[in-house]
Enzyme design. Structure first.
Site, PDB file in Angstrom:
ATOM      1  N   GLY A  14       0.841  -1.188   0.000  1.00  0.00           N
ATOM      2  CA  GLY A  14       0.000   0.000   0.000  1.00  0.00           C
ATOM      3  C   GLY A  14       0.873   1.234   0.000  1.00  0.00           C
ATOM      4  O   GLY A  14       2.063   1.160   0.357  1.00  0.00           O
TER       5      GLY A  14
ATOM      6  N   GLN B 281       3.158   9.944   1.620  1.00  0.00           N
ATOM      7  CA  GLN B 281       4.446   9.230   1.662  1.00  0.00           C
ATOM      8  C   GLN B 281       5.356   9.587   0.497  1.00  0.00           C
ATOM      9  O   GLN B 281       6.540   9.274   0.514  1.00  0.00           O
ATOM     10  CB  GLN B 281       4.217   7.712   1.669  1.00  0.00           C
ATOM     11  CG  GLN B 281       3.515   7.208   2.917  1.00  0.00           C
ATOM     12  CD  GLN B 281       3.387   5.707   2.873  1.00  0.00           C
ATOM     13  OE1 GLN B 281       2.433   5.171   2.335  1.00  0.00           O
ATOM     14  NE2 GLN B 281       4.361   4.997   3.433  1.00  0.00           N
TER      15      GLN B 281
HETATM   16 CO    CO Z   1       2.458   3.322   5.901  1.00  0.00          CO
END
Ligand code: CO
Length: 157
Positions: A49, A54
């Protein structure tokens, strides 16, 4: 396709509240390319994922691996969470080396937009449900280390 740089903890990108993606922006070439780059980045890092924060974009976009298939969820919302819980070991590409046991809902129902900007609704259970909850947490600045009750390998920070 471009591999994106994965931001690691500690970083403000991982703690910010991410913004919803405007429906009109979804169909742009820029955003479509970004989704492909996210998928490629997740695969190359061997993750299951990835959330946009991020890769240093505070937008409400997540990718979750459904078996072999990458599922793109834009502005995801959980409208049902099972009473039943499941504990499993989690890690995060943004916290390299750390592993811990996190308790989450066994099943969730999610409403989101797909990469064509269409409304989708589905229910996930088990591993996929855990991945989706972990990734949605990223959109709210929450990391699994905030929720882990026990670390099999503690974070360095
Ligand atoms: Co994560």
């Amino acid at each position: 396709m471009t591999l994106l740089k994965i931001v690691t903890h500690p970083s403000s990108f991982l703690r910010n509240l991410s913004s919803e993606v405007k429906r009109k922006y979804i169909k742009t070439e820029e955003f479509q390319r970004f989704l492909d780059d996210m998928i490629e980045t997740m695969k190359s890092a061997q993750g299951v994922g990835l959330a946009a924060p991020q890769v240093a974009k505070n937008l409400r976009v997540i990718i979750a691996l459904d078996g072999e298939k990458p599922l793109v969820l834009i502005n995801p919302r959980m409208h049902f969470k099972s009473w039943r819980k499941i504990s499993s070991e989690e890690g995060c590409l943004s916290i390299p080396g750390a592993w811990g046991i996190v308790k989450r809902h066994y099943a969730v129902s999610v409403k989101a937009l797909n990469r064509r900007g269409e409304k989708t609704k589905f229910r996930a259970r088990g591993l996929l449900s855990v991945i989706i909850q972990h990734e949605i947490d990223h959109l709210n600045g929450v990391l699994f280390i905030d929720k882990a009750k026990k670390f099999t390998n503690p974070p360095k920070m």
